[in-house]
Design an enzyme around this catalytic site. Sequence first.
Site, PDB file in Angstrom:
ATOM      1  N   ASP A 205      47.748  44.917  44.701  1.00 53.17           N
ATOM      2  CA  ASP A 205      47.760  45.697  45.881  1.00 53.17           C
ATOM      3  C   ASP A 205      47.250  44.975  46.968  1.00 53.17           C
ATOM      4  O   ASP A 205      47.104  45.248  48.206  1.00 53.17           O
ATOM      5  CB  ASP A 205      47.156  46.953  45.731  1.00 53.17           C
ATOM      6  CG  ASP A 205      45.754  47.149  45.266  1.00 53.17           C
ATOM      7  OD1 ASP A 205      45.248  45.580  44.966  1.00 53.17           O
ATOM      8  OD2 ASP A 205      45.213  47.925  44.785  1.00 53.17           O
ATOM      9  N   SER A 206      46.771  43.638  46.731  1.00 55.20           N
ATOM     10  CA  SER A 206      46.360  42.629  47.670  1.00 55.20           C
ATOM     11  C   SER A 206      47.650  42.507  48.730  1.00 55.20           C
ATOM     12  O   SER A 206      47.439  42.178  49.945  1.00 55.20           O
ATOM     13  CB  SER A 206      45.860  41.145  47.207  1.00 55.20           C
ATOM     14  OG  SER A 206      46.971  40.918  46.269  1.00 55.20           O
TER      15      SER A 206
ATOM     16  N   ASP B  55      49.977  46.517  40.057  1.00 58.17           N
ATOM     17  CA  ASP B  55      48.594  47.286  40.438  1.00 58.17           C
ATOM     18  C   ASP B  55      48.981  48.644  41.040  1.00 58.17           C
ATOM     19  O   ASP B  55      50.020  48.877  41.710  1.00 58.17           O
ATOM     20  CB  ASP B  55      48.273  46.642  41.858  1.00 58.17           C
ATOM     21  CG  ASP B  55      46.854  45.907  41.351  1.00 58.17           C
ATOM     22  OD1 ASP B  55      46.052  46.562  40.731  1.00 58.17           O
ATOM     23  OD2 ASP B  55      46.659  45.122  42.309  1.00 58.17           O
TER      24      ASP B  55
ATOM     25  N   LYS C 176      48.113  47.938  36.225  1.00 58.41           N
ATOM     26  CA  LYS C 176      46.649  47.393  36.379  1.00 58.41           C
ATOM     27  C   LYS C 176      45.935  48.687  37.177  1.00 58.41           C
ATOM     28  O   LYS C 176      46.485  49.005  37.908  1.00 58.41           O
ATOM     29  CB  LYS C 176      46.652  46.123  36.887  1.00 58.41           C
ATOM     30  CG  LYS C 176      44.988  45.814  37.137  1.00 58.41           C
ATOM     31  CD  LYS C 176      44.704  44.376  37.571  1.00 58.41           C
ATOM     32  CE  LYS C 176      44.867  43.945  38.997  1.00 58.41           C
ATOM     33  NZ  LYS C 176      44.059  44.650  39.936  1.00 58.41           N
TER      34      LYS C 176
ATOM     35  N   GLU D  15      41.883  50.006  38.308  1.00 53.97           N
ATOM     36  CA  GLU D  15      40.534  49.629  38.502  1.00 53.97           C
ATOM     37  C   GLU D  15      39.352  50.461  37.922  1.00 53.97           C
ATOM     38  O   GLU D  15      39.818  51.561  38.052  1.00 53.97           O
ATOM     39  CB  GLU D  15      40.346  49.215  39.940  1.00 53.97           C
ATOM     40  CG  GLU D  15      41.234  48.132  40.663  1.00 53.97           C
ATOM     41  CD  GLU D  15      40.769  47.766  41.992  1.00 53.97           C
ATOM     42  OE1 GLU D  15      39.791  48.395  42.457  1.00 53.97           O
ATOM     43  OE2 GLU D  15      41.820  47.122  42.651  1.00 53.97           O
TER      44      GLU D  15
ATOM     45  N   GLU E 286      36.578  40.288  38.346  1.00 55.11           N
ATOM     46  CA  GLU E 286      36.381  39.571  39.796  1.00 55.11           C
ATOM     47  C   GLU E 286      35.107  39.618  40.249  1.00 55.11           C
ATOM     48  O   GLU E 286      34.162  40.496  40.215  1.00 55.11           O
ATOM     49  CB  GLU E 286      37.123  40.720  40.519  1.00 55.11           C
ATOM     50  CG  GLU E 286      37.412  40.207  42.240  1.00 55.11           C
ATOM     51  CD  GLU E 286      38.558  40.770  42.749  1.00 55.11           C
ATOM     52  OE1 GLU E 286      39.172  41.451  42.515  1.00 55.11           O
ATOM     53  OE2 GLU E 286      38.516  40.344  44.338  1.00 55.11           O
TER      54      GLU E 286
HETATM   55  O1  KIV Z   1      45.464  42.874  44.121  1.00 53.36           O
HETATM   56  C1  KIV Z   1      45.148  41.772  43.637  1.00 53.36           C
HETATM   57  O2  KIV Z   1      45.836  40.813  43.985  1.00 53.36           O
HETATM   58  C2  KIV Z   1      44.371  41.737  42.531  1.00 53.36           C
HETATM   59  C3  KIV Z   1      43.741  40.500  42.199  1.00 53.36           C
HETATM   60  C4  KIV Z   1      43.186  40.452  40.710  1.00 53.36           C
HETATM   61  C5  KIV Z   1      44.442  39.239  42.087  1.00 53.36           C
HETATM   62  O3  KIV Z   1      44.157  42.655  41.909  1.00 53.36           O
END
Ligand code: KIV
Length: 280
Positions: A44-45, A83, A112, A114, A182
Amino acid sequence: MKKTAKKIIDFKKQGKKITALTAYDYSSAKYFDKAGVDIILVGDSLAQVALGYGSTTEVSLEEMLVFTKAVARGAQNALVVADMPFMSYQVSLEQAAQNAGKFIQAGAQAVKIEGASPYIVQVVTHLTQSGIPVMGHLGFTPQYINTIGGHYVSGKNSSATFDILNMARALESAGAFSIVLEMVPQESSKFITQRLNIPTIGIGGGIFCDGQILVSDDILGKYDTFCPKFARQYSSLKDIIFNVARAYCNDVERGTFPSVAESFTLDFDEAQKLENYSQN
Ligand code: KIV
């Protein structure tokens, strides 16, 4: 051969370091895959580096799905992890499963999420039991930026390290196949990594993690708003992009682009007819 979540766990057992990079488009995914990257994360970056938002909390599920489809089409062998964006899994277990399912249908092999609150652990259990592999994310967790209050290193003393270890163990018991760490001190990451059966993937997590992940725009030197201390820049793509665009503008402005070879041409006779017509 397509890598699976199980294969990623096997890599830890075999002592093979796991390579991971983010990608947001088809051609980057294709070349990262060709280079042998094990995991491609549609992070999600992309909120910041591909869409220009200020934070990951601004990207929507619909936007993430478009990028996931593009990456999935480019990745033949790498495990594609998507993500789950902010508020796409926080409302209820049903919402989490429905949205995670959309990423799998878009071509990802895992998602993924968080954190590791009791609710998040329940989400991991629910998704893995529904057949959706889950990668956890601990340490600095960008989606919680408004409660954390800034980009801080986590696990900065032994008690904070135990807290992360306990969260990691809860995610592992819930069925997560790996955990991103992270911005965690390398000694803390080592302590946690040695106590888990599933791999840790570090980003600013030091050398002792089972694998490493970085944001591709950082290693390519493409995103210039901010480059974290832990990112190694292998190129300066932003300069290459700038120079290419400048050279193109110069060629167009000076009339040296396009050349005849870069144009379509008529047969001589047809061109002659047009020439004669213009002269009358
Ligand atoms: O969104 C992202 O880029 C991440 C990092 C762990 C690379 O979650």
